[in-house]
Design an enzyme around this catalytic site. Structure first.
Site, PDB file in Angstrom:
ATOM      1  N   SER A 120      46.484  41.790  41.856  1.00  0.00           N
ATOM      2  CA  SER A 120      47.886  42.145  41.617  1.00  0.00           C
ATOM      3  C   SER A 120      48.782  40.909  41.642  1.00  0.00           C
ATOM      4  O   SER A 120      49.825  40.887  40.990  1.00  0.00           O
ATOM      5  CB  SER A 120      48.385  43.097  42.703  1.00  0.00           C
ATOM      6  OG  SER A 120      47.581  44.231  42.775  1.00  0.00           O
ATOM      7  N   HIS A 141      44.904  43.090  34.567  1.00  0.00           N
ATOM      8  CA  HIS A 141      45.583  43.848  35.621  1.00  0.00           C
ATOM      9  C   HIS A 141      45.950  45.250  35.151  1.00  0.00           C
ATOM     10  O   HIS A 141      46.899  45.433  34.375  1.00  0.00           O
ATOM     11  CB  HIS A 141      46.830  43.069  36.078  1.00  0.00           C
ATOM     12  CG  HIS A 141      47.541  43.706  37.222  1.00  0.00           C
ATOM     13  ND1 HIS A 141      48.903  43.725  37.331  1.00  0.00           N
ATOM     14  CD2 HIS A 141      47.076  44.374  38.303  1.00  0.00           C
ATOM     15  CE1 HIS A 141      49.240  44.360  38.433  1.00  0.00           C
ATOM     16  NE2 HIS A 141      48.147  44.759  39.039  1.00  0.00           N
ATOM     17  N   GLU A 153      48.211  44.095  32.077  1.00  0.00           N
ATOM     18  CA  GLU A 153      48.647  42.695  31.941  1.00  0.00           C
ATOM     19  C   GLU A 153      47.395  41.832  31.754  1.00  0.00           C
ATOM     20  O   GLU A 153      46.441  41.944  32.519  1.00  0.00           O
ATOM     21  CB  GLU A 153      49.397  42.243  33.201  1.00  0.00           C
ATOM     22  CG  GLU A 153      50.782  42.852  33.334  1.00  0.00           C
ATOM     23  CD  GLU A 153      51.473  42.458  34.635  1.00  0.00           C
ATOM     24  OE1 GLU A 153      52.691  42.248  34.608  1.00  0.00           O
ATOM     25  OE2 GLU A 153      50.807  42.380  35.688  1.00  0.00           O
ATOM     26  N   ASN A 191      54.516  43.191  39.077  1.00  0.00           N
ATOM     27  CA  ASN A 191      54.594  43.166  40.539  1.00  0.00           C
ATOM     28  C   ASN A 191      55.765  42.337  41.040  1.00  0.00           C
ATOM     29  O   ASN A 191      56.290  42.587  42.121  1.00  0.00           O
ATOM     30  CB  ASN A 191      53.289  42.660  41.157  1.00  0.00           C
ATOM     31  CG  ASN A 191      52.406  43.831  41.541  1.00  0.00           C
ATOM     32  OD1 ASN A 191      52.804  44.664  42.352  1.00  0.00           O
ATOM     33  ND2 ASN A 191      51.243  43.920  40.936  1.00  0.00           N
TER      34      ASN A 191
HETATM   35  P1  NAD Z   1      40.482  49.421  47.648  1.00  0.00           P
HETATM   36  O1  NAD Z   1      40.541  48.945  49.050  1.00  0.00           O
HETATM   37  O2  NAD Z   1      40.830  50.841  47.336  1.00  0.00           O
HETATM   38  O3  NAD Z   1      39.024  49.147  47.053  1.00  0.00           O
HETATM   39  C1  NAD Z   1      38.317  47.943  47.230  1.00  0.00           C
HETATM   40  C2  NAD Z   1      36.829  48.246  47.165  1.00  0.00           C
HETATM   41  O4  NAD Z   1      36.129  47.004  47.232  1.00  0.00           O
HETATM   42  C3  NAD Z   1      36.340  49.122  48.328  1.00  0.00           C
HETATM   43  O5  NAD Z   1      35.622  50.222  47.802  1.00  0.00           O
HETATM   44  C4  NAD Z   1      35.420  48.185  49.100  1.00  0.00           C
HETATM   45  O6  NAD Z   1      34.314  48.865  49.679  1.00  0.00           O
HETATM   46  C5  NAD Z   1      34.986  47.227  48.012  1.00  0.00           C
HETATM   47  N1  NAD Z   1      34.512  45.947  48.512  1.00  0.00           N
HETATM   48  C6  NAD Z   1      34.911  45.263  49.609  1.00  0.00           C
HETATM   49  N2  NAD Z   1      34.205  44.118  49.712  1.00  0.00           N
HETATM   50  C7  NAD Z   1      33.343  44.110  48.672  1.00  0.00           C
HETATM   51  C8  NAD Z   1      32.333  43.198  48.235  1.00  0.00           C
HETATM   52  N3  NAD Z   1      32.062  42.085  48.927  1.00  0.00           N
HETATM   53  N4  NAD Z   1      31.634  43.497  47.115  1.00  0.00           N
HETATM   54  C9  NAD Z   1      31.904  44.636  46.422  1.00  0.00           C
HETATM   55  N5  NAD Z   1      32.832  45.533  46.791  1.00  0.00           N
HETATM   56  C10 NAD Z   1      33.540  45.261  47.903  1.00  0.00           C
HETATM   57  O7  NAD Z   1      41.404  48.399  46.813  1.00  0.00           O
HETATM   58  P2  NAD Z   1      42.132  48.646  45.402  1.00  0.00           P
HETATM   59  O8  NAD Z   1      43.452  49.303  45.639  1.00  0.00           O
HETATM   60  O9  NAD Z   1      41.170  49.245  44.444  1.00  0.00           O
HETATM   61  O10 NAD Z   1      42.468  47.133  45.001  1.00  0.00           O
HETATM   62  C11 NAD Z   1      41.491  46.285  44.421  1.00  0.00           C
HETATM   63  C12 NAD Z   1      42.179  45.158  43.673  1.00  0.00           C
HETATM   64  O11 NAD Z   1      43.037  45.727  42.668  1.00  0.00           O
HETATM   65  C13 NAD Z   1      43.107  44.304  44.549  1.00  0.00           C
HETATM   66  O12 NAD Z   1      43.056  42.979  44.091  1.00  0.00           O
HETATM   67  C14 NAD Z   1      44.484  44.912  44.308  1.00  0.00           C
HETATM   68  O13 NAD Z   1      45.525  43.998  44.522  1.00  0.00           O
HETATM   69  C15 NAD Z   1      44.370  45.284  42.845  1.00  0.00           C
HETATM   70  N6  NAD Z   1      45.271  46.355  42.376  1.00  0.00           N
HETATM   71  C16 NAD Z   1      45.507  47.463  43.147  1.00  0.00           C
HETATM   72  C17 NAD Z   1      46.334  48.466  42.648  1.00  0.00           C
HETATM   73  C18 NAD Z   1      46.594  49.735  43.431  1.00  0.00           C
HETATM   74  O14 NAD Z   1      47.489  50.503  43.046  1.00  0.00           O
HETATM   75  N7  NAD Z   1      45.866  50.029  44.490  1.00  0.00           N
HETATM   76  C19 NAD Z   1      46.917  48.343  41.373  1.00  0.00           C
HETATM   77  C20 NAD Z   1      46.623  47.215  40.598  1.00  0.00           C
HETATM   78  C21 NAD Z   1      45.808  46.216  41.118  1.00  0.00           C
END
Ligand code: NAD
Length: 285
Positions: A120, A141, A153, A191
């Protein structure tokens, strides 16, 4: 020239990864979703089944397209299975973790494999700098929920090869998205703008000017689909907080990006929003 992408590996099967994997499979790409936790993959599988079944019921998708999408989607906790034309990383918002995850994947994949990050806020240039082939690293993104939100993005880091950016731009279009190219700045476009939506709302709450439900009602009555607190609960409060901290640091601790103590307390309590059943709202019933 744009790279031909047939196989996609999504790394991290949480809120975003599961939605991105479903989006890719639905668009006809052979997609493998990887997570270190089996339970996350089980949840992702249920999510895909439920989402696609609902699409058929609503008449948005044929039964044939539903089963084709499910055939394209596989799950694994074995990282050595992740050989693909494009890797899409969606692990938590932490630079060291992203490097730890991507380093062995870069080594086991072909030199022209694209390494896309769904970060993000973390500058793509920083993610790329820790890897051997920074020209292959790009931001892709998505927005939450990934199978529904159209915007993507596409972020070029300082070293990203133009053909890599173009390939990911086309990939997003083939997934039915509306991609927008952006340069590498903290929080990119959305963001950066949206941060104040969350932070100012929490300042209003902290000042006790209004409670969270009243702020949400007000924002919705002025045209937003969701209020800031509903949205933080959907995103994951701990993820939103990490994003705030990352932006604050990236803008050299500019006051307007200062993270909220309200959010810090929710994180300390483990009240992450929908994913834990409790956030600003209660989802236990
Ligand atoms: P989340 O915590 O819901 O999911 C992350 C996943 O990664 C979990 O299932 C976890 O078990 C897994 N994980 C942790 N360590 C790992 C590893 N070493 N190898 C493989 N998997 C591993 O997080 P999220 O909300 O899905 O966010 C993920 C990324 O997306 C972040 O960079 C976040 O900034 C970005 N993002 C999030 C959103 C949102 O609305 N949540 C929107 C856009 C971008």
């Amino acid at each position: 020239m744009s790279k031909s992408i047939q196989k996609i590996a999504v790394i991290g099967g949480g809120v975003m990864g599961r939605g991105i994997a479903l989006t890719a499979a639905r668009a006809g790409y052979e997609t493998i979703l990887f997570d270190i936790k089996e339970e996350m993959l089980e949840k992702a599988d249920q999510y895909a089944q439920k989402f696609l079944a609902k699409s058929v019921t609503k008449g948005k998708m044929s039964e044939e397209a539903r089963s084709q999408a499910l055939e394209k989607l596989s799950f694994s906790t074995d990282s050595t299975a992740l050989i693909a034309d494009c890797l899409i990383e969606a692990v938590p918002e932490n630079l060291a973790l992203k490097h730890k995850v991507l380093t062995p994947l870069e080594a086991q994949n072909a030199p022209d494999t694209i390494i896309a990050s769904n970060t993000s806020t973390i500058p793509i240039t920083r993610i790329a700098a820790g890897l051997e082939r920074p020209q292959q690293v790009v931001g892709m993104h998505f927005f939450n929920p990934a199978p529904i939100m159209k915007l993507v993005e596409v972020i070029s880091g300082a070293a990203t090869a133009p053909e890599v950016t173009d390939s990911v731009f086309s990939l997003a279009q083939n997934m039915g998205k509306v991609p927008v190219k952006t340069k590498d700045a903290p929080g990119f476009i959305v963001n950066r703008v949206a941060r104040q939506f969350y932070l100012e709302a929490q300042r209003i709450l902290q000042d006790q000017t209004a409670d969270h439900a009243a702020i949400d009602r007000l924002m919705k009555s002025s045209g937003f689909r969701m209020g800031p607190f509903e949205l933080m609960d959907l995103i994951g409060i701990e993820t939103n907080h990490e994003v705030s901290k990352s932006m604050y640091e990236a803008f050299f601790y500019e006051e307007r990006f200062q993270p909220s103590l309200v959010q810090q307390q929710k994180v300390d309590a483990g009240h992450y929003g929908r994913k834990t059943g409790k956030g600003f709202y209660d989802y236990t019933s």
